[in-house]
Design an enzyme around this catalytic site. Structure first.
Site: not given
Ligand code: MRU
Length: 354
Positions: A49, A51, A240, A251
């Protein structure tokens, strides 16, 4: 000297090896993905996980899928490759890097379509490996540019995980913190736990512990009070996806921090590689936001914390308007408002080693 974390690596016999982040911090377990479907599963389930890591994982997954294709002519090969790219693209919608990674491999495939199929497959693996190396260099550049903004003695609050685990290595937001520490600045870190998936508590705390940087874990709800007491000198987060106007998807909980920073007059920094910028989106309201399963909210470590069947909302990301961002720390340099102009000016330039 701290041993570097091996977030994801290419296996020479054809595979992708990932440090399974769902098992941290209790266990350090590596999983071997032997086909593109296994990489897609690892992305969906958050074994990998963050980006930048998703960009390289997707690229490696596509190269791996290409490696296994049975096609005997290039037209069929490219058609099947697109099928794998679509499958990988359907894993998680928000991180721009994931799509950037897939687009880069697909573009190379198209460009080199005249090669023999074995040579073309090898070329795609080489491109994925190049992206792996570039990500590390990129993060070191972000760290060097960004550490100049960090004052000796500062306490920095961070959210989610933006470290080696969210990238190929070194990290973006955490890379800035690490670079400041490595240059002798006596900093401290406040780590937001980052509910519901606890990337702060499970992953950032694990990384900071290995690095030996003085840190304390706080619940997300404590951030405002620490700011009010004057105990936070800067907030650094990752991204992201960044729209052309500088709006930032990151987030869930990031927007709250940015609002708090504005009220308390604390700089709010976003650190990300330029590949996180989506030049196709004019503003943040166009960024697709992933909605994850409700059980992530109604349970903690598998234990239910809500009445059975109680409904829950679970947007994984939020959008912070550009107007709340003090600076974007990228591999191409530090960008200040107005971001639309700054992004436009840097959009054609390469990564800048400081
Ligand atoms: O859901 P995740 O853990 O993939 O979310 C990660 C984040 O929001 C990070 O802050 C972001 O990807 C930047 S990582 C350098």
């Amino acid at each position: 000297m701290t041993q570097e974390i091996r977030t994801l690596t290419w296996l020479p016999d054809g595979g992708v090896c990932l440090l399974d982040q769902t098992r941290l911090p209790q266990e350090e377990v590596y999983v071997e993905c032997r086909d593109a479907e296994a990489v897609a599963e690892a992305i969906r389930s958050l074994r990998i996980r963050g980006a930048p890591a998703l960009g390289v994982a997707a690229a490696m997954g596509l190269a791996l899928g290409a490696h296994r294709l049975q096609a005997t002519d290039v037209t069929t090969f490219l058609r099947d490759l697109k099928g794998i790219a679509d499958m990988l693209a359907n894993t998680r919608p928000t991180a721009r890097n994931l799509f950037w990674g897939l687009e880069r491999i697909s573009t190379v495939a198209e460009k080199h379509r005249d090669l023999s199929l074995p040579a073309l497959k090898q070329r795609l693996v080489e491109e994925a490996l190049k992206m792996h190396q570039e990500d590390l260099a990129c993060n070191r550049a972000i760290g060097e540019h960004g550490q100049r903004l960090i004052e000796n003695g500062a306490t920095i609050l961070t959210h989610c995980n933006t470290g080696a685990l969210a990238t190929v290595g070194y990290g973006t937001g955490l890379g800035v913190i690490r670079a400041a520490w490595e240059r002798g600045k006596r900093i401290q870190v406040l780590v937001d736990e980052t509910r519901p998936v606890l990337q702060g508590a499970r992953l950032t705390a694990w990384e900071l512990d290995r690095l030996g940087i003085p840190s304390r874990l706080i619940t997300d709800s404590m951030a405002g009070d620490f700011m009010r007491r004057g105990e936070v000198q800067a907030v650094i987060v990752g991204a992201d996806r960044i729209a052309k106007n500088g709006d930032v998807a990151n987030k869930i909980g990031t927007y709250t921090l940015a609002v708090l920073c504005r009220y308390h007059n604390i700089p709010f920094y976003v650190a990300a590689p330029f590949s996180t910028v989506d030049l196709g989106l004019s503003a943040g309201d166009q960024i697709p936001i992933e909605e994850r399963a409700p059980h992530e909210v109604t349970t903690i470590a598998g234990v239910s914390i809500a009445p059975p069947g109680f409904p829950a909302a679970n947007p994984a990301f939020d959008v912070t308007p550009a107007g709340l961002v003090s600076a974007l720390i990228t591999d191409r340099g530090v960008l200040y408002p107005p971001f639309a102009e700054a992004i436009q000016a840097l959009s054609g330039s390469p990564s800048v080693p400081p």
